[in-house]
Design a protein around this motif. Structure first.
Motif, PDB file in Angstrom:
ATOM      1  N   MET A   1      10.568 -29.782 -19.346  1.00  0.00           N
ATOM      2  CA  MET A   1      10.074 -28.435 -19.201  1.00  0.00           C
ATOM      3  C   MET A   1      10.219 -28.003 -17.748  1.00  0.00           C
ATOM      4  O   MET A   1       9.669 -28.625 -16.865  1.00  0.00           O
ATOM      5  N   PRO A   2      11.021 -26.988 -17.493  1.00  0.00           N
ATOM      6  CA  PRO A   2      11.200 -26.531 -16.123  1.00  0.00           C
ATOM      7  C   PRO A   2       9.889 -26.016 -15.555  1.00  0.00           C
ATOM      8  O   PRO A   2       9.098 -25.394 -16.245  1.00  0.00           O
ATOM      9  N   GLY A   3       9.675 -26.288 -14.300  1.00  0.00           N
ATOM     10  CA  GLY A   3       8.443 -25.881 -13.648  1.00  0.00           C
ATOM     11  C   GLY A   3       8.635 -24.668 -12.768  1.00  0.00           C
ATOM     12  O   GLY A   3       9.747 -24.254 -12.461  1.00  0.00           O
ATOM     13  N   ARG A   4       7.517 -24.100 -12.371  1.00  0.00           N
ATOM     14  CA  ARG A   4       7.527 -22.951 -11.475  1.00  0.00           C
ATOM     15  C   ARG A   4       7.832 -23.370 -10.042  1.00  0.00           C
ATOM     16  O   ARG A   4       7.930 -22.539  -9.169  1.00  0.00           O
ATOM     17  N   THR A   5       7.958 -24.656  -9.800  1.00  0.00           N
ATOM     18  CA  THR A   5       8.136 -25.165  -8.445  1.00  0.00           C
ATOM     19  C   THR A   5       9.550 -25.661  -8.189  1.00  0.00           C
ATOM     20  O   THR A   5       9.790 -26.331  -7.197  1.00  0.00           O
ATOM     21  N   GLY A   6      10.481 -25.350  -9.070  1.00  0.00           N
ATOM     22  CA  GLY A   6      11.861 -25.779  -8.878  1.00  0.00           C
ATOM     23  C   GLY A   6      12.120 -27.210  -9.300  1.00  0.00           C
ATOM     24  O   GLY A   6      13.163 -27.768  -8.981  1.00  0.00           O
ATOM     25  N   VAL A   7      11.184 -27.814 -10.008  1.00  0.00           N
ATOM     26  CA  VAL A   7      11.329 -29.179 -10.509  1.00  0.00           C
ATOM     27  C   VAL A   7      11.055 -29.167 -12.007  1.00  0.00           C
ATOM     28  O   VAL A   7      10.618 -28.171 -12.565  1.00  0.00           O
ATOM     29  N   GLU A   8      11.309 -30.289 -12.656  1.00  0.00           N
ATOM     30  CA  GLU A   8      11.033 -30.432 -14.080  1.00  0.00           C
ATOM     31  C   GLU A   8       9.797 -31.308 -14.270  1.00  0.00           C
ATOM     32  O   GLU A   8       9.641 -32.323 -13.583  1.00  0.00           O
ATOM     33  N   PHE A   9       8.963 -30.943 -15.221  1.00  0.00           N
ATOM     34  CA  PHE A   9       7.839 -31.761 -15.643  1.00  0.00           C
ATOM     35  C   PHE A   9       8.170 -32.263 -17.040  1.00  0.00           C
ATOM     36  O   PHE A   9       8.620 -31.481 -17.877  1.00  0.00           O
ATOM     37  N   ASP A  10       7.958 -33.546 -17.280  1.00  0.00           N
ATOM     38  CA  ASP A  10       8.298 -34.104 -18.581  1.00  0.00           C
ATOM     39  C   ASP A  10       7.214 -35.088 -18.993  1.00  0.00           C
ATOM     40  O   ASP A  10       6.752 -35.901 -18.183  1.00  0.00           O
ATOM     41  N   THR A  11       6.820 -35.014 -20.256  1.00  0.00           N
ATOM     42  CA  THR A  11       5.781 -35.893 -20.782  1.00  0.00           C
ATOM     43  C   THR A  11       6.344 -37.063 -21.580  1.00  0.00           C
ATOM     44  O   THR A  11       5.590 -37.792 -22.225  1.00  0.00           O
ATOM     45  N   ASP A  12       7.632 -37.260 -21.526  1.00  0.00           N
ATOM     46  CA  ASP A  12       8.278 -38.349 -22.250  1.00  0.00           C
ATOM     47  C   ASP A  12       8.115 -39.664 -21.483  1.00  0.00           C
ATOM     48  O   ASP A  12       8.698 -39.829 -20.414  1.00  0.00           O
ATOM     49  N   PRO A  13       7.334 -40.631 -22.015  1.00  0.00           N
ATOM     50  CA  PRO A  13       7.169 -41.899 -21.308  1.00  0.00           C
ATOM     51  C   PRO A  13       8.480 -42.662 -21.159  1.00  0.00           C
ATOM     52  O   PRO A  13       8.652 -43.447 -20.228  1.00  0.00           O
ATOM     53  N   GLY A  14       9.434 -42.418 -22.054  1.00  0.00           N
ATOM     54  CA  GLY A  14      10.720 -43.091 -21.970  1.00  0.00           C
ATOM     55  C   GLY A  14      11.562 -42.644 -20.781  1.00  0.00           C
ATOM     56  O   GLY A  14      12.499 -43.337 -20.393  1.00  0.00           O
ATOM     57  N   ARG A  15      11.225 -41.522 -20.216  1.00  0.00           N
ATOM     58  CA  ARG A  15      11.972 -41.016 -19.061  1.00  0.00           C
ATOM     59  C   ARG A  15      11.420 -41.551 -17.738  1.00  0.00           C
ATOM     60  O   ARG A  15      12.095 -41.482 -16.714  1.00  0.00           O
ATOM     61  N   VAL A  16      10.235 -42.086 -17.740  1.00  0.00           N
ATOM     62  CA  VAL A  16       9.615 -42.568 -16.503  1.00  0.00           C
ATOM     63  C   VAL A  16      10.465 -43.682 -15.901  1.00  0.00           C
ATOM     64  O   VAL A  16      10.848 -44.627 -16.584  1.00  0.00           O
TER      65      VAL A  16
END
Length: 150
Positions: A1-16
């Motif tokens: 999910m693209p963020g308002r801060t120019g970065v992506e936030f993701d809740t997928d534990p597999g991506r950590v």
């Protein structure tokens, strides 16, 4: 999910990125250096929710938070960090907002332990415990190497 801060936030534990997470927690985090890499992997695997911050171009993980919860009314926020090279951009606030206010636990009672970020968490309604809260400390003093904090 693209963020308002120019970065992506993701809740997928597999991506950590476990290597980056372990490197930060074992080298920079005052709250849990006693944990082994296997401990951190186990905590990641059993987390109720995680949120990672990623650079959109490189996909490099630059921040992280995890929570444990009963999934109904209570959650504990842990291992919150933003890589020091990326601080000062509002990413800490954005990370907490995604975890707490924009997630499935927005109506929960949240708890955390922190020695140095009280102002950040007050912004999200955290305050000193009320008279109903009791805590059994771990075997070692909080904030010390080897302390039972997460």
């Amino acid at each position: 999910m693209p963020g308002r801060t120019g970065v992506e936030f993701d809740t997928d534990p597999g991506r950590v990125d476990l290597d980056r997470l372990w490197a930060f927690l074992s080298e920079h985090a005052y709250w849990g250096r006693w944990r082994s890499r296997d401990d951190v992997a186990a905590q990641l695997a059993t987390a109720w929710r995680v949120v990672g911050i990623y650079e959109p171009d490189s996909r490099e993980m630059i921040g992280f938070a995890r929570a444990v919860s009963d999934g109904v009314a209570f959650a504990y926020l842990a291992d919150v960090y933003v890589d020091p090279a990326h601080r000062g951009r509002g990413l800490g606030r954005a990370l907490i907002r995604v975890m707490i206010d924009e997630g499935p636990g927005r109506e929960f009672r949240w708890m955390l332990h922190t020695a140095d970020a009280h102002d950040l968490y007050r912004h999200f309604g955290f305050q000193s415990p009320d008279p109903m809260v009791m805590e059994r400390p771990g075997a070692k003093p909080a904030g010390q190497p080897g302390a039972n904090e997460s």
